[in-house]
Scaffold this motif. Structure first.
Motif, PDB file in Angstrom:
ATOM      1  N   TRP A 212       0.524  -1.508   0.293  1.00  0.00           N
ATOM      2  CA  TRP A 212       0.270  -0.350  -0.261  1.00  0.00           C
ATOM      3  C   TRP A 212       0.596   0.950  -0.155  1.00  0.00           C
ATOM      4  O   TRP A 212       1.580   2.168   0.266  1.00  0.00           O
ATOM      5  N   GLY A 213       0.360   2.645  -0.833  1.00  0.00           N
ATOM      6  CA  GLY A 213       1.702   3.293  -0.549  1.00  0.00           C
ATOM      7  C   GLY A 213       0.254   4.700  -2.064  1.00  0.00           C
ATOM      8  O   GLY A 213       0.146   4.625  -2.128  1.00  0.00           O
ATOM      9  N   ARG A 214       1.778   5.491  -1.875  1.00  0.00           N
ATOM     10  CA  ARG A 214       1.334   6.892  -2.766  1.00  0.00           C
ATOM     11  C   ARG A 214       1.682   6.594  -3.725  1.00  0.00           C
ATOM     12  O   ARG A 214       3.425   6.955  -3.634  1.00  0.00           O
ATOM     13  N   ILE A 215       1.540   7.840  -4.800  1.00  0.00           N
ATOM     14  CA  ILE A 215       2.156   7.355  -6.095  1.00  0.00           C
ATOM     15  C   ILE A 215       3.094   9.056  -5.583  1.00  0.00           C
ATOM     16  O   ILE A 215       2.227  10.336  -5.776  1.00  0.00           O
ATOM     17  N   GLU A 216       4.528   9.008  -5.536  1.00  0.00           N
ATOM     18  CA  GLU A 216       5.006  10.204  -5.079  1.00  0.00           C
ATOM     19  C   GLU A 216       5.674  10.982  -6.961  1.00  0.00           C
ATOM     20  O   GLU A 216       5.512  11.953  -6.557  1.00  0.00           O
ATOM     21  N   GLU A 217       5.468   9.976  -7.595  1.00  0.00           N
ATOM     22  CA  GLU A 217       6.831  10.283  -7.910  1.00  0.00           C
ATOM     23  C   GLU A 217       5.808   9.851  -9.629  1.00  0.00           C
ATOM     24  O   GLU A 217       6.214   8.443 -10.092  1.00  0.00           O
TER      25      GLU A 217
ATOM     26  N   VAL B 165       7.576   5.229 -12.041  1.00  0.00           N
ATOM     27  CA  VAL B 165       7.042   5.336 -11.236  1.00  0.00           C
ATOM     28  C   VAL B 165       7.405   5.115  -9.680  1.00  0.00           C
ATOM     29  O   VAL B 165       8.050   4.163  -9.429  1.00  0.00           O
ATOM     30  N   VAL B 166       7.486   5.886  -9.157  1.00  0.00           N
ATOM     31  CA  VAL B 166       7.799   5.872  -7.542  1.00  0.00           C
ATOM     32  C   VAL B 166       7.061   5.632  -6.901  1.00  0.00           C
ATOM     33  O   VAL B 166       5.477   6.683  -6.214  1.00  0.00           O
ATOM     34  N   LEU B 167       7.026   5.526  -5.923  1.00  0.00           N
ATOM     35  CA  LEU B 167       5.414   4.517  -4.788  1.00  0.00           C
ATOM     36  C   LEU B 167       6.016   4.688  -3.637  1.00  0.00           C
ATOM     37  O   LEU B 167       6.763   3.716  -2.870  1.00  0.00           O
ATOM     38  N   ARG B 168       5.778   5.555  -3.065  1.00  0.00           N
ATOM     39  CA  ARG B 168       6.055   5.816  -1.257  1.00  0.00           C
ATOM     40  C   ARG B 168       5.357   4.665  -0.649  1.00  0.00           C
ATOM     41  O   ARG B 168       3.838   5.047  -0.434  1.00  0.00           O
ATOM     42  N   LEU B 169       5.902   4.016   0.407  1.00  0.00           N
ATOM     43  CA  LEU B 169       4.641   2.746   1.056  1.00  0.00           C
ATOM     44  C   LEU B 169       4.732   3.294   2.220  1.00  0.00           C
ATOM     45  O   LEU B 169       5.272   4.684   2.695  1.00  0.00           O
ATOM     46  N   TRP B 170       3.557   2.681   3.103  1.00  0.00           N
ATOM     47  CA  TRP B 170       3.484   3.166   4.422  1.00  0.00           C
ATOM     48  C   TRP B 170       4.437   3.829   5.340  1.00  0.00           C
ATOM     49  O   TRP B 170       4.354   3.778   5.840  1.00  0.00           O
TER      50      TRP B 170
ATOM     51  N   ARG C 140       9.869   2.882   2.988  1.00  0.00           N
ATOM     52  CA  ARG C 140      10.014   3.308   2.005  1.00  0.00           C
ATOM     53  C   ARG C 140       9.273   3.431   0.149  1.00  0.00           C
ATOM     54  O   ARG C 140       8.361   3.910  -0.134  1.00  0.00           O
ATOM     55  N   ARG C 141      10.266   3.253  -0.256  1.00  0.00           N
ATOM     56  CA  ARG C 141       9.865   3.524  -2.099  1.00  0.00           C
ATOM     57  C   ARG C 141       9.829   2.579  -2.783  1.00  0.00           C
ATOM     58  O   ARG C 141      10.732   1.683  -3.026  1.00  0.00           O
ATOM     59  N   LEU C 142       8.813   2.642  -3.515  1.00  0.00           N
ATOM     60  CA  LEU C 142       9.181   1.249  -4.434  1.00  0.00           C
ATOM     61  C   LEU C 142       8.928   2.236  -6.042  1.00  0.00           C
ATOM     62  O   LEU C 142       8.154   2.188  -5.983  1.00  0.00           O
ATOM     63  N   VAL C 143      10.200   1.340  -7.008  1.00  0.00           N
ATOM     64  CA  VAL C 143      10.074   2.176  -8.447  1.00  0.00           C
ATOM     65  C   VAL C 143       9.404   1.404  -8.964  1.00  0.00           C
ATOM     66  O   VAL C 143      10.498  -0.213  -9.474  1.00  0.00           O
ATOM     67  N   LEU C 144       8.560   1.718 -10.099  1.00  0.00           N
ATOM     68  CA  LEU C 144       8.001   0.796 -11.449  1.00  0.00           C
ATOM     69  C   LEU C 144       8.895   0.735 -12.040  1.00  0.00           C
ATOM     70  O   LEU C 144       8.447   2.649 -12.702  1.00  0.00           O
TER      71      LEU C 144
END
Length: 345
Positions: A195-200, A206-211, A214-218
């Motif tokens: 679960w996270g928000r689209i940060e970039e 796409v960079v996903l800022r997790l709860w 952490r950052r998930l880059v896809l």
């Protein structure tokens, strides 16, 4: 050169004063100060520099020609830098206003923010490519090779297209996401059970800022080729669900009344939807209660679920301890009506 730099500094000071009331002036100062100094110095030096300044000999004139060519290249680079930064300053004015939009119009504002961010990146890339082309064609040798390059453009384009297929696919996927409104900045999504928000959101990743920060880059293409959950596609409102397994002796109407009274005093509840239902009778002999509440957004929904779960646990434990989860065992004594706790002699 000194005069041109002083003129730019004067303009910067004026914009600084005006920037207190005019947002564009403030952003121009932030983005364009150093590019403007560079352009002023390079253009001024280019105007005053002449081929005969170093001397009239062949070697001196050759050196002067080389300096003029370098000055032309630096001028193109500096002007390109200034144009890109001025574009960013203009778009930042719009983005600042969109960030302040709240309520029902926030979803549309985030969509426009995403599109502006991607379009200005594309514009910057196009401007840089045009500037590089202008730099190359300032050399006579390159201009002479122009016809040959155009003739082989088809073969070269095919080779480059095959080699850059993943990159081009990501760029097209980024444009598709931005203009199809499938994904926006600050959207709440669930990807790979995270679960996270689209940060970039860029043209390639796409960079996903997790709860947990952490950052998930896809890659962008992931969102066009794989399913994902978007919790804020049409709105941020979310339903929170809490399950409670208790004994059959639980007084459901009393628990329902207590839950409603608790929700009315909880600021995380948006005062819209709620219910408490018996949703299942489990095989282990317990009854499943489901409490459903609405919240304004997903973070509030999570906190509200935790609050309701804690309240229900404390309420059942303190008021109806007989309704706590328990497992029944049948023994020979219970079959004949004797209590299994009876002391044996």
């Amino acid at each position: 050169m000194i005069g041109s730099i002083l003129l730019v500094e004067l303009g910067r000071r004026v914009l600084n004063r005006v920037g207190r009331k005019w947002a564009l002036a403030q952003h121009l100062v932030e983005h364009c100060t150093w590019p403007a100094f560079t352009v002023a110095a390079v253009v001024a030096f280019n105007l005053v520099f002449g081929p005969g300044m170093l001397g009239d000999s062949a070697s001196e004139r050759g050196l002067a020609g080389s300096i003029e060519r370098v000055l032309g290249l630096v001028t193109i680079g500096a002007v390109t830098w200034l144009i890109i930064q001025a574009t960013y300053a203009l778009t930042d004015v719009v983005l600042d206003r969109l960030v302040l939009v709240e309520g029902e119009r926030n979803r549309r504002a985030r969509r426009i923010m995403t599109q502006i961010a991607l379009v200005r990146r594309i514009a910057a890339a196009v401007i840089i490519v045009v500037a590089l082309g202008a730099m190359l064609f300032s050399f006579p040798q390159v201009r002479a090779l122009g016809a040959g390059l155009l003739a082989s453009a088809g073969i070269a384009g095919a080779v480059v297209g095959i080699a850059a297929q993943p990159t081009i696919g990501n760029v097209l996927a980024g444009l598709q996401l931005a203009f199809s409104d499938a994904l926006r900045l600050d959207d709440v999504v669930v990807v790979e059970e995270e679960w996270g928000r689209i940060e970039e959101l860029t043209l390639t990743y796409v960079v996903l800022r997790l709860w947990d920060e952490r950052r998930l880059v896809l890659p962008v293409s992931y969102f066009t080729q794989n399913p994902f959950e978007n919790w804020t596609r049409h709105g941020s409102r979310v339903l929170a669900v809490v399950y409670l397994r208790v004994d059959w002796s639980v007084p459901v109407p009393k628990v329902r009344e207590a839950l409603y009274e608790f929700l009315q005093g909880n600021p995380l509840w948006d005062q819209k939807d709620w219910t408490l239902q018996v949703t299942d009778v489990l095989a282990n002999g317990l009854v499943e209660l489901r409490a459903l509440m609405s919240a304004a957004d997903s973070p509030s929904s999570w906190d509200l679920k935790c609050d309701v779960r804690e309240f229900l646990v404390n309420y059942v434990r303190d008021n109806y301890p007989d309704a706590l989860p328990r497992f029944r065992v049948e023994t020979p004594e219970t079959r004949v009506g004797l209590s299994w706790t009876r002391d044996r002699e």
